[in-house]
Design an enzyme around this catalytic site. Structure first.
Site, PDB file in Angstrom:
ATOM      1  N   GLU A   1       6.139  -1.507  -7.631  1.00 58.24           N
ATOM      2  CA  GLU A   1       7.343  -0.996  -8.309  1.00 58.24           C
ATOM      3  C   GLU A   1       8.328  -2.124  -8.606  1.00 58.24           C
ATOM      4  OE1 GLU A   1       7.672   1.968  -5.179  1.00 58.24           O
ATOM      5  OE2 GLU A   1       7.904   3.502  -6.727  1.00 58.24           O
TER       6      GLU A   1
ATOM      7  N   GLU B   1       1.538   5.615  -1.869  1.00 55.33           N
ATOM      8  CA  GLU B   1       2.499   6.411  -1.100  1.00 55.33           C
ATOM      9  C   GLU B   1       1.947   7.773  -0.710  1.00 55.33           C
ATOM     10  OE1 GLU B   1       3.175   4.517  -3.616  1.00 55.33           O
ATOM     11  OE2 GLU B   1       5.055   3.438  -3.311  1.00 55.33           O
TER      12      GLU B   1
END
Ligand code: CAA
Length: 699
Positions: A111, A131
């Site tokens: 990210e 995640e």
């Protein structure tokens, strides 16, 4: 001449002319802990304020780019700045920012890359948003920026699988802009120069429009509802990706809210316990000492277990000699290994061009003398103490000095097996789980006289085979099978007292098990338990309620489960339906025992089953068979299909609390005081208000 300034312990800026190189250095995996977040934000703000840099390139030191948020901070009080805010600062930088990714750029790491204005990958890079494997969603812009770069369908697949995408695929998907070979710092400098001379284009991800794809979103949501209804975060991932068609600021707000919802769930805590537990099981002094070298393994027995063990060793690059007593058995063993290797090719675990070379590492033999030079022997013949002692006596004479002699027994006394040799220090239990080349658990059973370097070798072997090695002490069934033998009686008692096998299976599948205990029994073969019950009949505690009545009746019909077409269920090609004859056996056995059937809710079923599992697990910890509660948890996650998001039986126990568990057992004991007894450890924990997590911390 370049000049380096440390922003803090983790972040530094090196100025090379008008190029600023920001280095992230936070071993072991450059996780974005508070210092990294703060340092990155400060560095980018400083460079923008000073105005000396015309381009900023971010790279990382060590073996990998950033592998994600610092998972150890989850669940603790938060210290700003938040990762999404840092990434917004980077994206908004008026000085172009590029990133150079190497190793594994995962979660918050990827990210970070997505928030920069161009991304260079270094060969062998893998990128991912894992995640979901921790019960979360990519909460630092991943659900918003990934669809902008790679499209909604690709983003959905990547986020929902959590898989690591290889560099080439990442390039094709538009996640990275270039792939290069070299050291991260050198590539960072080169790419920055390319930005300055216009050969590398930069652009802000937030300014890329997302192509709407409601069809992909609806289809994925419907599929998840069917297949993963019991999980929380996958559904939230889809909701977050759906928001990516909004302007970035609005989408990020929705993503953040959904991320915080995931963070608050027990599923997140369970999955993170599983992540750290998997690493902590081998983090004990016994696993770290000097180990003996293992390059050549002998496997005795070409049945399902022996062939699976041989396959696992071959796949890990070890030489294997497979021993059987007769040619047909040996041929069957080789055929099983051949088909296992074919399966590994199909599943992408073995490259087609390596397949034949791997098979060539196998030597089948009918002569035990062929084991004279092996470094390790794993005996995997049927469970008979006499046979095992005979084999170990022979191995004692045949094997070279220093060879490790291991038994794959699933419950027999390893001390007694060791005593049949003159070298008990070399003897250990290595208990694999079927299919041994697939299941990740390896119980490393340490006998009284096992030498420390033999124990360390067991852990080294587990690592080499890609397995999770858990230390276990000697007792009937070690950690896993001992606990299983206890709690599986609960399933039988529930049926005798009024539930149907299907109701028990459904309730436990609802809890998260892939299959209920009766389906598992049918799959494993009901004859195994039948033989064990017959063998143990003479030594059974006369006060204990007999749990095998219904299963015995099924086996007496010659129905051993799936392999014979019938068991608790009837198997008709792909169809599975309840075996109605079993209802008659159940009714007759209830009559015989004078039981008036009563009804159980699904919650009653789960509570009794889990309380029985936790009780025996507590005893296993109390008597030292397992060193720590987390060792029991990992045995169940990696060997018994325990739902990963529950973290393991003793992590789950903490969510109930010792006091409530003791109260439950006392209530059940009013019906059956022999089976339901409060373990002393639970009683102590209830009195002191402590948890299994506390014991993990102390160990
Ligand atoms: N946070 C904190 N510690 C971490 C970590 C993380 N994200 N990832 C790994 N570690 C630790 C491990 O616990 C281990 O510590 P010990 O040596 O003390 O046991 C050490 O780093 C090395 O890890 P491995 O033994 O796993 O090393 P490896 O080389 O086999 O694998 C890896 C490296 C591929 C990065 C692997 O560790 C991994 O998959 N890590 C998790 C990655 C992940 O899930 N990232 C997403 C985090 S969540 C997130 O980022 C949320 C968000 O969107 C904001």
């Amino acid at each position: 001449m370049s000049k380096t300034t440390a922003i803090n312990d983790c972040i530094s800026i090196e100025m090379s002319g008008d190029i600023a190189l920001i280095c992230i250095d936070n071993p072991p995996v450059n996780a974005t802990g508070q210092a990294v977040r703060q340092g990155l934000q400060d560095a980018v703000e400083k460079l923008n304020a000073e105005g000396n840099a015309r381009v900023i390139a971010i790279y990382a030191a060590g073996r990998t780019f950033v592998a994600g948020a610092d998972i150890r901070e989850f669940g603790k009080p938060f210290v700003p700045p938040a990762l999404p805010d840092v990434f917004n600062v980077i994206e908004a930088s008026s000085v172009p920012v590029i990133s150079v990714l190497h190793g594994t750029a995962l979660g918050g790491g990827l990210e970070l890359g997505l928030s920069t204005h161009a991304r260079i990958g270094i060969e062998d890079l893998r990128v991912g948003l894992p995640e979901i494997l921790l019960g979360l969603l990519p909460g630092a812009g991943g659900t918003q920026r990934m669809p902008r770069l790679a499209g909604i369908p690709f983003a959905l697949e990547m986020i929902l699988s959590g898989r690591q995408v290889p560099a080439k695929e990442a390039l094709e998907a538009g996640i990275i802009d270039r792939l290069e070979a070299g050291e991260p710092r050198d590539i960072a400098l080169k790419a920055a120069k390319d930005v300055l001379d216009g050969t590398l284009q930069t652009r802000r991800t937030d300014q890329i429009a997302v192509t709407p794809d409601q069809g992909a979103l609806d289809q994925t949501a419907a599929h998840l509802q069917k297949t993963q209804g019991h999980l929380f975060s996958p559904h939230k991932c889809v909701e977050a990706v759906a928001a990516s068609t909004e302007p970035l600021v609005a989408g990020l707000k929705i993503e953040r809210a959904l991320f915080m919802e995931c963070m608050d769930t027990p599923q997140r805590a369970g999955l993170i316990h599983a992540f750290f537990g998997e690493r902590a099981v081998s983090n004990i002094p016994e696993a770290k000492g000097p180990a003996r070298e293992i390059a050549h393994v002998g496997v005795i027995g070409g049945g399902t277990m022996g062939s699976g063990i041989a396959t696992a060793c071959l796949l890990a690059g070890l030489k294997v000699t497979l021993i059987e007593v007769a040619q047909d058995g040996l041929d069957r063993g080789v055929a099983t290994i051949t088909s296992n290797l074919d399966g590994a090719v199909k599943r992408g675990k073995l490259k087609t061009d390596k397949r034949d070379a791997v098979q060539a590492m196998l030597t089948p033999s009918l002569d035990m003398q062929s084991l004279a030079d092996v470094d390790l022997v794993i005996e995997a013949v049927f469970e008979d103490m006499g046979v095992k002692k005979d084999i170990f006596g022979k191995l004692d004479k045949i094997c070279k000095a220093g060879a490790i002699l291991a038994s794959n027994t699933s419950y027999l006394d390893v001390d007694e097996i060791a005593a049949s040799t003159t070298r008990p220090q070399d003897v250990i239990g290595l208990h694999f789980f079927s299919p041994a080349h697939v299941m990740r658990l390896l119980e490393i059973v340490v006998a009284d006289k096992t030498a420390p370097d033999v124990v360390a070798s067991g852990f080294a072997l587990a690592k080499k085979l890609g397995k999770v090695g858990v230390r276990a002490g000697v007792c009937d069934g070690f950690i896993g099978n001992r606990i299983l033998a206890h709690y599986s009686k609960t399933a039988a008692y529930l049926v005798l007292d009024g539930a149907t096998p299907q109701q028990v299976d459904n309730a436990l599948e609802g809890f998260g098990f892939a299959m209920g205990p009766h389906k598992v029994g049918d799959l494993a073969g009901l004859d195994i338990g039948w033989m064990t019950r017959k063998r143990k009949a003479a030594t059974r505690d006369p006060n204990e309620r007999y749990a095998g009545a219904v299963a015995d009746r099924i086996c007496e019909e010659g129905w051993f489960g799936r392999k014979s077409g019938k068991g608790y269920y009837v198997y008709d090609s792909r169809d599975i339906s309840p075996n109605l004859a079993v209802d008659t056996f159940i009714a007759e056995e209830r009559d015989k025992a004078g039981v008036t059937p009563r009804s159980f809710t699904d919650q009653d079923i789960v509570d009794r089953y889990m309380t029985a599992m936790i009780s025996e697990a507590a005893r296993v910890v109390e008597d030292g068979t397992a060193k720590r509660p987390l060792d029991v948890d990992m045995v169940f996650l990696f060997g018994y299909g325990f739902p990963r998001h529950r973290g393991g039986p003793l992590h789950y126990a903490d969510t109930i609390g010792a006091e409530a568990l003791v109260a439950r057992i006392k209530t059940y004991a009013k019906e059956d005081a022999t089976y339901w007894q409060v373990p002393a450890l639970l009683e102590k924990m209830a009195a002191s208000g402590t948890s299994f997590a506390d014991m993990n911390k102390e160990a």
